[in-house]
Design an enzyme around this catalytic site. Structure first.
Site, mmCIF file in Angstrom:
data_model
loop_
_atom_site.group_PDB
_atom_site.id
_atom_site.type_symbol
_atom_site.label_atom_id
_atom_site.label_comp_id
_atom_site.label_asym_id
_atom_site.label_seq_id
_atom_site.Cartn_x
_atom_site.Cartn_y
_atom_site.Cartn_z
ATOM 1 C CD GLU A 19 -23.057 -3.050 -28.142
ATOM 2 O OE1 GLU A 19 -22.846 -4.426 -27.781
ATOM 3 O OE2 GLU A 19 -22.059 -2.661 -28.660
ATOM 4 C CG ASP B 175 -13.387 13.360 -19.669
ATOM 5 O OD1 ASP B 175 -12.493 13.543 -18.591
ATOM 6 O OD2 ASP B 175 -14.270 13.568 -19.705
HETATM 7 P P1 ADP Z 1 -22.688 12.427 -20.315
HETATM 8 O O1 ADP Z 1 -22.229 12.440 -21.798
HETATM 9 O O2 ADP Z 1 -23.881 13.218 -20.000
HETATM 10 O O3 ADP Z 1 -21.614 12.537 -19.294
HETATM 11 P P2 ADP Z 1 -22.642 9.614 -19.866
HETATM 12 O O4 ADP Z 1 -21.842 8.966 -21.173
HETATM 13 O O5 ADP Z 1 -21.871 9.390 -18.590
HETATM 14 O O6 ADP Z 1 -23.066 10.992 -20.235
HETATM 15 O O7 ADP Z 1 -23.834 8.527 -19.703
HETATM 16 C C1 ADP Z 1 -24.699 8.678 -19.087
HETATM 17 C C2 ADP Z 1 -25.213 7.480 -18.184
HETATM 18 O O8 ADP Z 1 -25.473 6.240 -19.083
HETATM 19 C C3 ADP Z 1 -23.992 6.698 -17.278
HETATM 20 O O9 ADP Z 1 -24.746 6.212 -16.091
HETATM 21 C C4 ADP Z 1 -23.529 5.691 -17.924
HETATM 22 O O10 ADP Z 1 -23.045 4.518 -17.084
HETATM 23 C C5 ADP Z 1 -24.806 5.155 -18.856
HETATM 24 N N1 ADP Z 1 -24.336 4.665 -20.186
HETATM 25 C C6 ADP Z 1 -23.447 5.151 -21.023
HETATM 26 N N2 ADP Z 1 -23.416 4.546 -22.113
HETATM 27 C C7 ADP Z 1 -24.038 3.529 -22.115
HETATM 28 C C8 ADP Z 1 -24.553 2.429 -22.902
HETATM 29 N N3 ADP Z 1 -23.873 2.418 -24.227
HETATM 30 N N4 ADP Z 1 -25.383 1.427 -22.408
HETATM 31 C C9 ADP Z 1 -25.790 1.601 -21.283
HETATM 32 N N5 ADP Z 1 -25.473 2.655 -20.347
HETATM 33 C C10 ADP Z 1 -24.653 3.680 -20.925
#
Ligand code: ADP
Length: 304
Positions: A103, A211
């Site tokens: 989502e 984390d």
């Molecule tokens: P990584 O696994 O590389 O650490 P992240 O989970 O931190 O990646 O996500 C990368 C970027 O996408 C971040 O800026 C985060 O805020 C954004 N993000 C993560 N999940 C979602 C989501 N479900 N919807 C919108 N943005 C998201």
């Protein structure tokens, strides 16, 4: 498996058609910055649906299976927002080899008591039943997962202190062995041998995010904090709170509200640095020497 495991597809096209309907395609791909490990994108589909995608190489497909399992575990507690998982997959083509669809979280701004609500919801997650997430013991998880890009061992254990020693500190110290001389090693062995003098068994086991730094929650469309990018396991709730203090960014209102929930046991602050030693060792192993002095300072503090 006691909680739902996401569907896996062997092509992006197949995933989109199966889950969103025949004739549906990706019309726009927007790169999103901010991730450390994976590439992130917002995808818009023919019918206007907006979804979030992470991608990595095919060899790293297991990152996404583990992340999806972690998000599903958090969702099962119904305590705090987390994006719904759509599916995992592999694809030889344009998305680099493996992907995770979920989502897309669109924030419309914070509710007024954002931090207190975050603390109460996190505490509710920490107070949720954990039996579905461990099998044959109290602490650990049903599978290993990842902390950053490194494998996190979740072998189930009856004792929290033994779990933290054997599955958290020992593997990280082993991987970092080249950074330590014989006098460091003596201190490390002492710390591991006497870990029961520092850590305590929890009053109840808790599902942890694992984390929890300020890059791993986002504001959902309900104006509240939603958890992303977890490294879940069942452990002591204090370990999650310790990590929020490691790199900062959480408000005092969060800590005041969490404190009221009674999940921090007496003298939590005397254990905080030992919990965070795990994350600092992980950073030492992922990013190199700049974390060594912080690691050594904490080893010195506890090797008494
Ligand atoms: P990584 O696994 O590389 O650490 P992240 O989970 O931190 O990646 O996500 C990368 C970027 O996408 C971040 O800026 C985060 O805020 C954004 N993000 C993560 N999940 C979602 C989501 N479900 N919807 C919108 N943005 C998201």
């Amino acid at each position: 498996m006691p909680f739902p495991v996401p569907k896996h597809f062997t092509s992006m096209e197949d995933a989109i058609i199966t889950l969103f309907g025949s004739g549906i395609k990706i019309t726009h791909t927007d790169r999103i910055s901010g991730g450390d490990i994976n590439d992130a994108y917002g995808l818009t589909l023919t019918d206007g649906t907006h979804i979030f995608m992470k991608s990595n190489s095919k060899e790293n497909a297991s990152f996404f299976t583990a992340e999806a399992m972690g998000l599903s575990a958090i969702a099962q507690t119904k305590a705090i927002g987390t994006p719904d998982i759509i599916c995992t997959g592999t694809d030889e083509g344009r998305f680099g080899g493996s992907f995770l669809l979920m989502e897309f979280i669109e924030s419309k701004g914070h509710i007024s008591n954002y931090w207190e609500t975050f603390a109460y919801q996190l505490a509710a997650m920490h107070k949720s039943p954990t039996e579905d997430f461990v099998d044959g013991g109290k602490y650990g998880f049903v599978c290993d997962n990842y902390i950053g890009a490194r494998r996190q061992i979740n072998t189930v254990n009856e004792s929290w202190t033994a779990f933290f020693r054997d599955c958290r500190l020992k593997p990280q110290f082993k991987a970092a062995a080249a950074y330590f001389d014989s006098s460091d090693l003596k201190k490390i062995l002492k710390l591991l041998d006497h870990i029961d003098n520092v850590l305590v068994e929890p009053e109840q086991p808790s599902l942890l995010h694992g984390d929890l730094w300020s890059g791993n929650f986002i504001t959902g469309n309900d104006g509240k904090a939603w958890l992303i990018d977890p490294a879940v396991y069942v452990g002591h709730a204090e370990a999650d709170i310790a990590m929020t203090e490691l790199f900062g960014g959480f408000s005092q209102a969060f800590y005041a509200a969490y404190e009221e929930t009674g999940l921090l046991q007496p003298e939590y602050s005397s254990r905080r640095d030992l919990y965070n030693l795990y994350h600092l060792l992980n950073h030492l192993n992922m990013f190199g020497r700049s974390y060594l002095s912080s690691v050594k300072r904490i080893v010195d503090k506890y090797a008494k």
